[in-house]
Write an enzyme that holds these catalytic residues in place. Structure first.
Site, PDB file in Angstrom:
ATOM      1  CD  GLU A  43      -2.734   1.037   2.629  1.00  0.00           C
ATOM      2  OE1 GLU A  43      -3.483   1.893   3.108  1.00  0.00           O
ATOM      3  OE2 GLU A  43      -2.386   0.113   3.491  1.00  0.00           O
ATOM      4  CE  LYS A 112      -7.368   1.595   3.146  1.00  0.00           C
ATOM      5  NZ  LYS A 112      -6.299   1.630   4.040  1.00  0.00           N
ATOM      6  CB  CYS A 145      -4.859  -1.835   3.966  1.00  0.00           C
ATOM      7  SG  CYS A 145      -4.313  -1.893   5.376  1.00  0.00           S
TER       8      CYS A 145
END
Length: 259
Positions: A43, A112, A145
């Site tokens: 990430e 994200k 994540c």
């Protein structure tokens, strides 16, 4: 012939985009003949994660200099590169990822969805939607994540047909259960491969767990990193996804649940 996936568990301390790209280039050069079809990076690999307000200065458009450098390396080394970066669009900054093919074409672009409490919410806007891409016989999805910590997200992309879920992460050292138990479970409960790519070491006082993993559709760990920077890899077979989902048809049988 299978699909070879590699994860680069990169050192977290690399300071700045140039240093990070140099590290990746040197890493690929040391692997004289790339053995992987795709290399998954952590990430925000290209810009850094725990960098405070500097994230705004390092953010770039999706087709900016970072993409140009990654596309050049993908062509030079004959490998797909999946990397995280801070993306700027107008006044917004996103925690984003791109996958670039060995011919330099962009295969995917993802933002994200779930921004966790804390520093990320001060810097990033949430993305919207999930899209799959096809590469060398695999249907692939990206989650970043915290996204993958929700069972709904992995189930959603699996229901769309994903056979492999790529999860770049920046998991802190205190969250071992997530990497060690939750991520293999996400693979098992959906009958898909899941690759979880973390950083290693420390960045501006934040300690990262490491523990990157490639989990098979039956939850078996095919490769697991330790706490230090390293490259791990595994051979994936699409037939294994079919077998796992036939043996445990969660995706089909969930439609019959009378909740």
């Amino acid at each position: 012939m299978g699909f070879h996936l590699a994860i680069a568990q990169a050192p977290a301390h690399l300071d700045g985009t140039a240093a990070r790209l140099d590290w990746l280039r040197a890493t690929l050069e040391r692997r004289a003949a790339p053995q992987a079809d795709l290399l998954l990076l952590p990430e925000l690999f290209a810009t850094g994660y725990n960098i405070g307000d500097a994230v705004a200065a390092r953010a770039e458009p999706v087709d900016g200099p970072i993409f140009a450098a990654m596309a050049g390396m993908a062509r030079r080394f004959g490998i797909a590169l999946h990397y995280g970066f801070a993306e700027r669009e107008a006044d917004l900054v996103f925690n984003a990822s791109v996958c670039v093919a060995p011919d330099g074409a962009r295969l995917s672009h993802y933002r994200k969805l779930a921004i966790p409490p804390g520093a990320e919410r001060r810097h990033f806007a949430p993305g919207q939607g999930c899209a799959l891409f096809d590469y060398r016989g695999f249907r692939i999805a990206t989650l970043i994540c915290y996204d993958a910590e929700f069972p709904e997200t992995v189930r959603h992309v699996a229901a769309l047909g994903a056979q492999l879920v790529l999860v770049p992460t920046a998991l802190g050292a205190e969250w071992g259960w997530v990497a060690q138990r939750m991520m293999p479970t996400r693979a098992y409960e959906n009958g898909v491969y899941l690759a979880y790519a973390n950083s290693a070491g420390t960045e501006n006082g934040m300690a990262f767990l490491g523990d990157s993993v490639i989990a098979a559709p039956d939850g078996v760990e095919l490769a697991r990193a330790g706490r230090d920077p390293e490259i791990i890899g595994a051979e994936l077979e699409a037939a294994r996804v079919v077998q796992a989902q036939k043996r445990l048809p969660y995706l089909a049988d969930r439609r019959d649940l009378r909740l």
